[in-house]
Design a protein around this motif. Structure first.
Motif, PDB file in Angstrom:
ATOM      1  N   UNK A  52       4.649  11.800   2.685  1.00  0.00           N
ATOM      2  CA  UNK A  52       4.017  12.320   1.468  1.00  0.00           C
ATOM      3  C   UNK A  52       4.159  13.828   1.340  1.00  0.00           C
ATOM      4  N   UNK A  53       4.872  14.471   2.263  1.00  0.00           N
ATOM      5  CA  UNK A  53       4.997  15.921   2.256  1.00  0.00           C
ATOM      6  C   UNK A  53       6.471  16.316   2.282  1.00  0.00           C
ATOM      7  N   UNK A  54       6.900  17.085   1.271  1.00  0.00           N
ATOM      8  CA  UNK A  54       8.294  17.486   1.148  1.00  0.00           C
ATOM      9  C   UNK A  54       8.361  18.948   0.703  1.00  0.00           C
ATOM     10  N   UNK A  55       9.454  19.650   1.037  1.00  0.00           N
ATOM     11  CA  UNK A  55       9.544  21.084   0.707  1.00  0.00           C
ATOM     12  C   UNK A  55       9.367  21.412  -0.769  1.00  0.00           C
TER      13      UNK A  55
ATOM     14  N   UNK B 191       0.871  -1.172   0.000  1.00  0.00           N
ATOM     15  CA  UNK B 191       0.000   0.000   0.000  1.00  0.00           C
ATOM     16  C   UNK B 191       0.908   1.222   0.000  1.00  0.00           C
ATOM     17  N   UNK B 192       0.898   1.975  -1.085  1.00  0.00           N
ATOM     18  CA  UNK B 192       1.817   3.096  -1.267  1.00  0.00           C
ATOM     19  C   UNK B 192       1.048   4.385  -1.492  1.00  0.00           C
ATOM     20  N   UNK B 193       1.617   5.477  -1.012  1.00  0.00           N
ATOM     21  CA  UNK B 193       0.980   6.791  -1.178  1.00  0.00           C
ATOM     22  C   UNK B 193       1.915   7.734  -1.910  1.00  0.00           C
ATOM     23  N   UNK B 194       1.320   8.653  -2.656  1.00  0.00           N
ATOM     24  CA  UNK B 194       2.091   9.635  -3.392  1.00  0.00           C
ATOM     25  C   UNK B 194       1.783   9.568  -4.875  1.00  0.00           C
ATOM     26  N   UNK B 195       2.397  10.452  -5.624  1.00  0.00           N
ATOM     27  CA  UNK B 195       2.167  10.498  -7.070  1.00  0.00           C
ATOM     28  C   UNK B 195       3.333   9.922  -7.860  1.00  0.00           C
ATOM     29  N   UNK B 196       4.528   9.868  -7.249  1.00  0.00           N
ATOM     30  CA  UNK B 196       5.707   9.336  -7.923  1.00  0.00           C
ATOM     31  C   UNK B 196       6.035   7.966  -7.341  1.00  0.00           C
TER      32      UNK B 196
END
Length: 284
Positions: A192-195, A138-143
């Motif tokens: 899932x959140x990066x600068x 189960x993976x999250x994100x767009x890349x």
């Protein structure tokens, strides 16, 4: 003889149902397809199995003999194949925030297929897919990694996690752009959140880095910075020193199921299909 199980199962259905129309409904096959299959079987065997006229379909003597012998054989074959699945497990990896409905889906899948489903928490980048610990992740994100076959399930909004000691914790909402002026807690492994999600020149500084969701939550609680997470996950994993503040203008978090492009478990695609069809209920 060019005879396979498809031919034999179609023959058995016509024999037991007493006709092509009823057998087609049982097998979810169009009648012309079923007729061609039976004709192909008769040609391969070199015998006529059914007497057909405009009013009924009856077994010939040869068809009757095949029917009497075939039923027990196919029954035994089905039992043998089912027994092979006994004890088989499909392992699903996740790093955090397992959707609430996924356990119900797993129970239905096990009942239908005979293959059990185990969930393993793996705090590594591909939730255990990269090490072979699991069959699905189960993976999250767009890349997502290119060596995986990934299937989008759903997306959900983010919520901000703010230290309870900060004045911002009393806000009724925050805007995504406001976070650029605050230190950000980064989960470098499964976050899932990066600068770089903010425009260049207006990006948050990194307040602290961590490697899993529990560390992320503790670092927010300690006042090292703010973070964002999918709203369902953040509300399930709470902390008395962290306040959750509604977030506007934030990109949604996409959730996928993935498995290796090569060498995947034979049931992986089947489970993904079940999950995709039930995506609406996974978060409830």
């Amino acid at each position: 003889m060019n005879v396979d199980l498809r031919h034999l199962r179609c023959f058995l259905a016509v024999a037991e149902e007493g006709g092509f129309t009823a057998a087609g409904r049982r097998l979810h096959l169009a009648q012309p397809t079923l007729t061609r299959t039976i004709k192909s079987l008769e040609e391969s065997l070199g015998v006529q199995l059914f007497e057909r006229n405009t009013r009924r379909t009856e077994l010939t003597d040869k068809g009757e003999k095949l029917w009497q012998n075939l039923g027990p054989l196919l029954g035994q074959l089905d039992r043998t194949l089912r027994d092979l699945r006994e004890g088989e497990k499909l392992r699903v990896g996740f790093s955090w925030g397992l959707p609430e409905g996924l356990s119900r889906l797993a129970a239905r899948f096990a009942e239908e297929t005979g293959v059990g489903v185990e969930f393993l928490r793996c705090d590594i980048p591909q939730a255990g897919l990269d090490t072979g610990q699991v069959h699905l992740g189960l993976l999250r994100g767009s890349q997502l990694p290119k060596n995986l076959r990934s299937f989008f399930l759903y997306e959900e909004p983010r919520i901000a996690a703010v230290p309870a000691s900060w004045e911002l914790a009393g806000r009724t909402e925050l805007d995504w752009a406001e976070l650029a002026g605050l230190p950000l807690i980064i989960n470098t492994v499964s976050g899932t959140t990066f600068p770089d999600m903010w425009p260049a020149g207006r990006r948050p500084v990194v307040g602290a880095e961590c490697r899993n969701y529990d560390e992320w939550l503790e670092q927010v609680a300690a006042g090292l910075g703010v973070g964002t997470a999918p709203i369902s996950t953040a509300r399930r994993y709470t902390h008395p020193s962290v306040h959750l503040v509604p977030l506007t203008g934030a990109p949604a978090v996409r959730t996928h199921l993935a498995y290796p492009s090569h060498g995947a478990h034979p049931q992986a695609a089947h489970f993904v299909d079940h999950a995709w069809r039930a995506a609406d209920e996974l978060q409830t």
